[in-house]
Design a protein around this motif. Structure first.
Motif, short mmCIF file in Angstrom:
data_model
loop_
_atom_site.label_atom_id
_atom_site.label_comp_id
_atom_site.label_asym_id
_atom_site.label_seq_id
_atom_site.Cartn_x
_atom_site.Cartn_y
_atom_site.Cartn_z
N ALA A 1 -91.50 8.31 -37.68
CA ALA A 1 -92.78 8.87 -38.21
C ALA A 1 -92.48 7.31 -39.51
O ALA A 1 -93.21 6.96 -39.92
CB ALA A 1 -93.31 9.90 -38.60
N LEU A 2 -90.98 8.07 -40.50
CA LEU A 2 -90.57 7.79 -41.63
C LEU A 2 -90.95 6.40 -42.14
O LEU A 2 -91.49 4.98 -42.44
CB LEU A 2 -90.14 8.08 -42.35
N ILE B 1 -92.09 4.28 -39.21
CA ILE B 1 -93.66 3.53 -38.98
C ILE B 1 -94.19 3.41 -40.56
O ILE B 1 -94.69 2.74 -41.04
CB ILE B 1 -94.39 4.14 -38.45
N VAL B 2 -94.19 4.26 -41.17
CA VAL B 2 -94.67 4.37 -42.48
C VAL B 2 -93.99 3.53 -43.33
O VAL B 2 -95.24 2.19 -44.46
CB VAL B 2 -95.14 5.40 -43.78
N LEU B 3 -92.75 3.60 -43.48
CA LEU B 3 -91.66 1.94 -43.97
C LEU B 3 -92.47 0.49 -43.42
O LEU B 3 -92.66 -0.14 -44.99
CB LEU B 3 -90.95 1.96 -44.30
N GLN C 1 -94.80 -0.72 -42.59
CA GLN C 1 -96.45 -0.47 -43.19
C GLN C 1 -97.38 -0.74 -44.01
O GLN C 1 -97.05 -1.90 -44.74
CB GLN C 1 -97.34 0.61 -42.17
N ARG C 2 -96.25 0.21 -45.31
CA ARG C 2 -96.24 0.32 -46.19
C ARG C 2 -95.51 -1.24 -47.16
O ARG C 2 -96.15 -2.27 -47.71
CB ARG C 2 -95.49 0.63 -47.36
N SER D 1 -98.06 -4.39 -41.88
CA SER D 1 -99.79 -4.75 -40.76
C SER D 1 -101.01 -4.60 -42.00
O SER D 1 -101.57 -4.67 -41.60
CB SER D 1 -100.41 -3.80 -39.62
N GLN D 2 -100.59 -5.04 -43.21
CA GLN D 2 -101.63 -5.58 -44.15
C GLN D 2 -102.23 -6.77 -44.25
O GLN D 2 -101.96 -7.47 -44.19
CB GLN D 2 -100.79 -5.13 -45.45
#
Length: 92
Positions: free
Chosen positions: A21-22, A24-26, A28-29, A33-34
């Motif tokens: 999960a960590l 995936i969040v990294l 994305q940030r 996918s922005q």
């Protein structure tokens, strides 16, 4: 002993899930996918055949050297609003 074994396995699964999960969040940030940032568009309103010869930042304005069929000029533009604040003609 069976309870301890189940607890250790459960905590191991939680560590793996948390790490994924960590990750995936990294991703994305960091731009995974922005959506792209919106670009501002400003029109100088110069006649057909005009070209930009150069751009320079001065004080709190942009000086845009415009090459027009009827002569050259420097157009001063406020970059925050896109509003034309002045014009310097290089020839009459």
């Amino acid at each position: 002993m069976a309870g301890l074994k189940a607890l250790v396995i459960g905590m191991g699964v939680l560590i793996v899930v948390g790490t994924v999960a960590l990750g995936i969040v990294l991703v994305q940030r960091l731009g995974g996918s922005q959506p792209p940032a919106r670009m501002a568009q400003h029109v100088l309103g110069e006649p057909e055949g005009s070209r930009i010869g150069g751009i320079a930042a001065i004080d709190r304005s942009l000086a845009i050297w415009v090459l027009r069929p009827d002569g050259e000029r420097v157009v001063l533009v406020d970059p925050a609003s896109g509003r034309r604040t002045g014009e310097i003609r290089l020839r009459d």
